[in-house]
Each structure stands twice: as structure tokens, then as C-alpha cells.
Write a protein that holds these residues in place. Structure first.
Motif, short mmCIF file in Angstrom:
data_model
loop_
_atom_site.label_atom_id
_atom_site.label_comp_id
_atom_site.label_asym_id
_atom_site.label_seq_id
_atom_site.Cartn_x
_atom_site.Cartn_y
_atom_site.Cartn_z
N LEU A 7 4.50 -14.04 16.83
CA LEU A 7 4.59 -14.49 15.44
C LEU A 7 3.37 -15.32 15.10
CD1 LEU A 7 6.11 -15.01 12.75
CD2 LEU A 7 7.30 -16.89 13.92
N LEU A 8 2.69 -14.94 14.01
CA LEU A 8 1.57 -15.72 13.47
C LEU A 8 2.09 -16.53 12.30
CD1 LEU A 8 -1.23 -13.00 13.24
CD2 LEU A 8 -1.00 -14.79 14.96
N VAL A 9 1.81 -17.84 12.31
CA VAL A 9 2.27 -18.71 11.22
C VAL A 9 1.08 -19.48 10.68
CG1 VAL A 9 3.90 -20.50 10.52
CG2 VAL A 9 4.45 -19.02 12.48
N ASP A 10 0.70 -19.19 9.44
CA ASP A 10 -0.43 -19.87 8.80
C ASP A 10 -0.32 -19.66 7.30
OD1 ASP A 10 -3.13 -20.62 7.90
OD2 ASP A 10 -3.67 -20.49 10.02
N ASP A 11 -0.62 -20.70 6.53
CA ASP A 11 -0.53 -20.59 5.08
C ASP A 11 -1.75 -19.90 4.47
OD1 ASP A 11 -1.82 -23.08 5.91
OD2 ASP A 11 -2.00 -23.52 3.78
N GLU A 12 -2.79 -19.67 5.25
CA GLU A 12 -3.97 -18.96 4.76
C GLU A 12 -3.71 -17.46 4.88
OE1 GLU A 12 -7.76 -20.40 6.31
OE2 GLU A 12 -6.73 -22.25 6.88
N VAL A 13 -3.30 -16.85 3.78
CA VAL A 13 -2.82 -15.47 3.77
C VAL A 13 -3.86 -14.50 4.31
CG1 VAL A 13 -1.97 -13.60 2.30
CG2 VAL A 13 -1.19 -15.95 1.91
N GLU A 14 -5.09 -14.58 3.83
CA GLU A 14 -6.12 -13.64 4.28
C GLU A 14 -6.39 -13.78 5.78
OE1 GLU A 14 -10.80 -12.67 3.43
OE2 GLU A 14 -9.59 -13.37 1.74
N ASN A 35 4.67 -19.96 6.17
CA ASN A 35 5.07 -21.37 6.13
C ASN A 35 6.11 -21.62 7.23
OD1 ASN A 35 7.83 -20.92 5.02
ND2 ASN A 35 6.69 -20.23 3.22
N GLY A 36 6.39 -22.88 7.46
CA GLY A 36 7.30 -23.26 8.53
C GLY A 36 8.71 -22.76 8.35
N ALA A 37 9.25 -22.84 7.14
CA ALA A 37 10.62 -22.39 6.89
C ALA A 37 10.76 -20.89 7.16
CB ALA A 37 11.03 -22.72 5.46
N GLU A 38 9.78 -20.11 6.70
CA GLU A 38 9.79 -18.67 6.95
C GLU A 38 9.69 -18.39 8.46
OE1 GLU A 38 7.11 -14.78 5.64
OE2 GLU A 38 6.72 -16.71 4.68
N ALA A 39 8.88 -19.17 9.15
CA ALA A 39 8.72 -19.00 10.61
C ALA A 39 10.05 -19.24 11.32
CB ALA A 39 7.65 -19.95 11.13
N LEU A 53 0.67 -20.93 15.83
CA LEU A 53 1.14 -21.80 14.74
C LEU A 53 0.05 -22.74 14.24
CD1 LEU A 53 3.53 -23.11 13.13
CD2 LEU A 53 3.98 -24.48 15.18
N ASP A 54 -0.25 -22.66 12.96
CA ASP A 54 -1.21 -23.57 12.34
C ASP A 54 -0.57 -24.95 12.20
OD1 ASP A 54 -3.54 -24.43 11.06
OD2 ASP A 54 -2.80 -23.87 9.08
N LEU A 55 -1.34 -25.98 12.52
CA LEU A 55 -0.82 -27.35 12.42
C LEU A 55 -0.76 -27.86 10.99
CD1 LEU A 55 -2.41 -29.21 15.44
CD2 LEU A 55 0.02 -28.98 14.92
N MET A 56 -1.76 -27.50 10.19
CA MET A 56 -1.87 -28.06 8.84
C MET A 56 -1.39 -27.06 7.79
SD MET A 56 -2.86 -30.89 9.75
CE MET A 56 -3.85 -32.10 8.96
N MET A 57 -0.14 -27.22 7.39
CA MET A 57 0.43 -26.37 6.35
C MET A 57 1.13 -27.26 5.33
SD MET A 57 2.10 -23.20 8.52
CE MET A 57 3.24 -24.25 9.43
N PRO A 58 1.13 -26.84 4.07
CA PRO A 58 1.87 -27.60 3.07
C PRO A 58 3.37 -27.47 3.31
CG PRO A 58 0.95 -25.60 2.11
CD PRO A 58 0.45 -25.69 3.52
N GLY A 59 4.11 -28.45 2.85
CA GLY A 59 5.56 -28.43 3.08
C GLY A 59 5.86 -28.85 4.50
N MET A 60 6.49 -27.98 5.26
CA MET A 60 6.82 -28.26 6.65
C MET A 60 5.54 -28.15 7.49
SD MET A 60 9.53 -26.29 9.15
CE MET A 60 10.93 -26.67 8.12
N SER A 61 5.18 -29.24 8.16
CA SER A 61 3.96 -29.23 8.97
C SER A 61 4.14 -28.38 10.23
CB SER A 61 3.60 -30.66 9.38
OG SER A 61 4.48 -31.11 10.40
#
Length: 130
Positions: A7-14, A35-39, A53-61
Motif C-alpha cells: 500500500l502506497l499512502v501519500d497525498d501527492e496524487v501524481e 490520506n490516512g483515513a483511506e489507508a 507511508l508519507d509522514l507529512m499529510m493534511p488531516g491525519m498525519s
């Protein structure tokens, strides 16, 4: 590599879509969350063995997401991504059960090496096809 979910989790879509394509071309079954909730929902439903998992995401870190992942299954191997070298969050993530962390921008070879190292520790692990 055998089919083991990653699973890749990052708010940067591209970024996450491109990385997902590159890993898929290497024979990895890739799931994506933005995002974290989706993950956490994907972790509950599909139980990936490895998460990037990206550390810096809006909402759930990323740290909050990591804690949620580990509460669902402590066997999941999590590789943290950070845009900042040896940040406090990266060290905290390792203390909270992350397998490793890598600094963006990523080198695909370095990421593949970490994925293979993490796969040794996970059930249903990746194996090189003979």
C-alpha cells in the motif's frame, strides 16, 4: 516477485500514481491511498503486508496513521517517507514500529531494496521468481 500487497499512502496524487505504476511494472501488487483515513480502511479490508507511508499529510498525519496501522496489525511492515532528512517525526516513527524511513526524492533502487528487506519479515512475503 510473488503477489504480496503493498500500500502506497501519500497525498501527492501524481507522485503516488507514478510510483505505483513503477512498482507494478516490477511485479508488485500495489494499492493506493491519498490520506490516512483511506489507508486505514484499506488496511482493514485488504491487509497489505508492506506500506509505504508519507509522514507529512493534511488531516491525519503519517505518525497517527502508523499508530492506526499497528493497532490493526503489528505484522505489517511500514516504510516511512519524509521530505526532511533525519526529522524528529522519522525517529518517532521508528520508535512507534516503522521498519525504516527514506528521504524524498526517492531512488527506485533504494526503495526496492527496502521493500525486499521488509518483505523478509512479512507473512506471505515477496520472493524472487525462479
Amino acid at each position: 516477485m510473488s503477489q504480496c500487497k503493498l500500500l502506497l499512502v501519500d497525498d501527492e496524487v501524481e507522485f503516488v500514481n507514478t510510483l505505483g505504476e513503477r512498482l507494478s511494472m516490477r511485479g508488485i501488487d500495489v494499492l493506493i491511498a491519498h490520506n490516512g483515513a483511506e489507508a486505514l480502511k484499506i488496511v482493514e479490508e485488504q491487509r497489505p503486508q508492506i506500506i509505504i507511508l508519507d509522514l507529512m499529510m493534511p488531516g491525519m498525519s503519517g505518525l497517527e496513521t502508523l499508530k492506526g496501522i499497528k493497532a490493526i496489525s503489528s505484522d505489517i511492515q511500514v516504510i516511512l517517507l519524509t521530505g526532511i532528512g533525519s526529522s524528529t517525526e522519522s525517529v518517532q516513527g521508528l520508535n512507534d514500529g516503522a521498519f525504516a524511513y527514506l528521504v524524498k526524492p526517492l531512488q527506485i533502487e533504494e526503495l526496492m531494496k527496502k521493500i525486499e528487506e521488509a518483505a523478509v519479515l512479512c507473512p506471505g512475503k515477496f520472493t524472487k521468481d525462479e
